[in-house]
Write an enzyme that holds these catalytic residues in place. Sequence first.
Site, PDB file in Angstrom:
ATOM      1  N   ASN A  20       0.837  -1.211   0.000  1.00  0.00           N
ATOM      2  CA  ASN A  20       0.000   0.000   0.000  1.00  0.00           C
ATOM      3  C   ASN A  20       0.868   1.256   0.000  1.00  0.00           C
ATOM      4  O   ASN A  20       0.534   2.238  -0.662  1.00  0.00           O
ATOM      5  CB  ASN A  20      -0.947  -0.009   1.201  1.00  0.00           C
ATOM      6  CG  ASN A  20      -2.203  -0.808   0.923  1.00  0.00           C
ATOM      7  OD1 ASN A  20      -3.050  -0.402   0.125  1.00  0.00           O
ATOM      8  ND2 ASN A  20      -2.315  -1.973   1.551  1.00  0.00           N
ATOM      9  N   ASN A 109      -6.528   4.658   8.435  1.00  0.00           N
ATOM     10  CA  ASN A 109      -6.079   3.269   8.307  1.00  0.00           C
ATOM     11  C   ASN A 109      -6.842   2.621   7.161  1.00  0.00           C
ATOM     12  O   ASN A 109      -7.931   3.061   6.790  1.00  0.00           O
ATOM     13  CB  ASN A 109      -6.378   2.521   9.614  1.00  0.00           C
ATOM     14  CG  ASN A 109      -5.927   1.073   9.580  1.00  0.00           C
ATOM     15  OD1 ASN A 109      -4.828   0.761   9.104  1.00  0.00           O
ATOM     16  ND2 ASN A 109      -6.764   0.162  10.043  1.00  0.00           N
ATOM     17  N   HIS A 111      -8.387  -1.183   6.073  1.00  0.00           N
ATOM     18  CA  HIS A 111      -8.710  -2.498   6.625  1.00  0.00           C
ATOM     19  C   HIS A 111      -9.313  -3.345   5.503  1.00  0.00           C
ATOM     20  O   HIS A 111     -10.167  -2.861   4.757  1.00  0.00           O
ATOM     21  CB  HIS A 111      -9.708  -2.340   7.775  1.00  0.00           C
ATOM     22  CG  HIS A 111     -10.044  -3.630   8.437  1.00  0.00           C
ATOM     23  ND1 HIS A 111      -9.169  -4.266   9.302  1.00  0.00           N
ATOM     24  CD2 HIS A 111     -11.131  -4.433   8.346  1.00  0.00           C
ATOM     25  CE1 HIS A 111      -9.721  -5.391   9.724  1.00  0.00           C
ATOM     26  NE2 HIS A 111     -10.904  -5.516   9.160  1.00  0.00           N
ATOM     27  N   SER A 138     -11.808  -0.979   3.306  1.00  0.00           N
ATOM     28  CA  SER A 138     -12.339   0.277   3.843  1.00  0.00           C
ATOM     29  C   SER A 138     -11.183   1.144   4.331  1.00  0.00           C
ATOM     30  O   SER A 138     -10.280   0.656   5.007  1.00  0.00           O
ATOM     31  CB  SER A 138     -13.254   0.012   5.049  1.00  0.00           C
ATOM     32  OG  SER A 138     -14.238  -0.949   4.747  1.00  0.00           O
ATOM     33  N   ASP A 147     -10.631  -0.573  14.507  1.00  0.00           N
ATOM     34  CA  ASP A 147     -11.372  -0.708  13.242  1.00  0.00           C
ATOM     35  C   ASP A 147     -12.791  -0.144  13.300  1.00  0.00           C
ATOM     36  O   ASP A 147     -13.680  -0.589  12.562  1.00  0.00           O
ATOM     37  CB  ASP A 147     -11.427  -2.185  12.792  1.00  0.00           C
ATOM     38  CG  ASP A 147     -10.047  -2.779  12.559  1.00  0.00           C
ATOM     39  OD1 ASP A 147      -9.123  -2.023  12.186  1.00  0.00           O
ATOM     40  OD2 ASP A 147      -9.888  -4.001  12.755  1.00  0.00           O
TER      41      ASP A 147
HETATM   42  C1  GRF Z   1      -3.285  -4.806   3.969  1.00  0.00           C
HETATM   43  O1  GRF Z   1      -4.068  -5.921   3.702  1.00  0.00           O
HETATM   44  C2  GRF Z   1      -4.074  -3.811   4.781  1.00  0.00           C
HETATM   45  O2  GRF Z   1      -5.441  -3.852   4.522  1.00  0.00           O
HETATM   46  C3  GRF Z   1      -3.827  -4.275   6.188  1.00  0.00           C
HETATM   47  O3  GRF Z   1      -2.499  -4.711   6.202  1.00  0.00           O
HETATM   48  C4  GRF Z   1      -2.117  -5.132   4.881  1.00  0.00           C
HETATM   49  C5  GRF Z   1      -0.879  -4.353   4.553  1.00  0.00           C
HETATM   50  O4  GRF Z   1      -0.292  -4.814   3.366  1.00  0.00           O
HETATM   51  N1  GRF Z   1      -4.101  -3.203   7.125  1.00  0.00           N
HETATM   52  P1  GRF Z   1       0.926  -4.013   2.723  1.00  0.00           P
HETATM   53  O5  GRF Z   1       2.064  -4.021   3.755  1.00  0.00           O
HETATM   54  O6  GRF Z   1       0.474  -2.641   2.420  1.00  0.00           O
HETATM   55  O7  GRF Z   1       1.297  -4.796   1.516  1.00  0.00           O
END
Ligand code: GRF
Length: 202
Positions: A20, A109, A111, A138, A147
């Site tokens: 991400n 955040n 989720h 989300s 959450d």
């Molecule tokens: C993602 O699935 C996010 O929704 C959750 O942690 C994971 C992080 O993945 N909170 P990355 O490190 O961004 O690949």
Amino acid sequence: MTPSSSAKRVAVLISGRGSNLGALIAAQDASYKIILVISNVEGAGGLDKARAAGIATAVIPHAGKTREAFDAEMDGVLRGARAELVVLAGFMRILSDGFVRGWEGRLINIHPSLLPAYKGTKVHERVIEAKEALSGASVHFVVPELDAGPVIAQTSVTVHPSDTPQTLAGRVLEAEHKLYPEALKLLASGKVCLENGLAVFS
Ligand code: GRF
């Protein structure tokens, strides 16, 4: 587009691979600029993504510290860097109420579920077990309860009968990579804010 001087200064908190984070780096525009990536895990893959993009990094190990002491240290680093928004991207630590209140309305955040459904961990396992037809992701403001903060943006994905937690996680993650930058841009450009415990859009 190159981030402009009016871009909001964003710090991203990670603990792992940072996919991400990679999407957020790639999507920077005039509304936000990532100025710092903090990890509580020394070897987190996301740190390399940040360094490759020329973004400052900090490793703040949590071992041997109380939650409050760790959060206070992080808070000091964030304020020292003049961060304006704090983005959790796979940050595997529960934050203290004091830290969350200190960044209220400026802390978000992502989720991997359609909140308020499936808060917590092992989301994909539980979604498949319940034979849900839809899952998703989300982005929400962070509040002290896990959450449970007001949702800024959501996206849904189909759950296939043949899905395993891994295949579903992969499909949701792809959707996350589009959703998170969009949601951050809404916040950074003032199109959403937290008011009296609600996400208010303008
Ligand atoms: C993602 O699935 C996010 O929704 C959750 O942690 C994971 C992080 O993945 N909170 P990355 O490190 O961004 O690949």
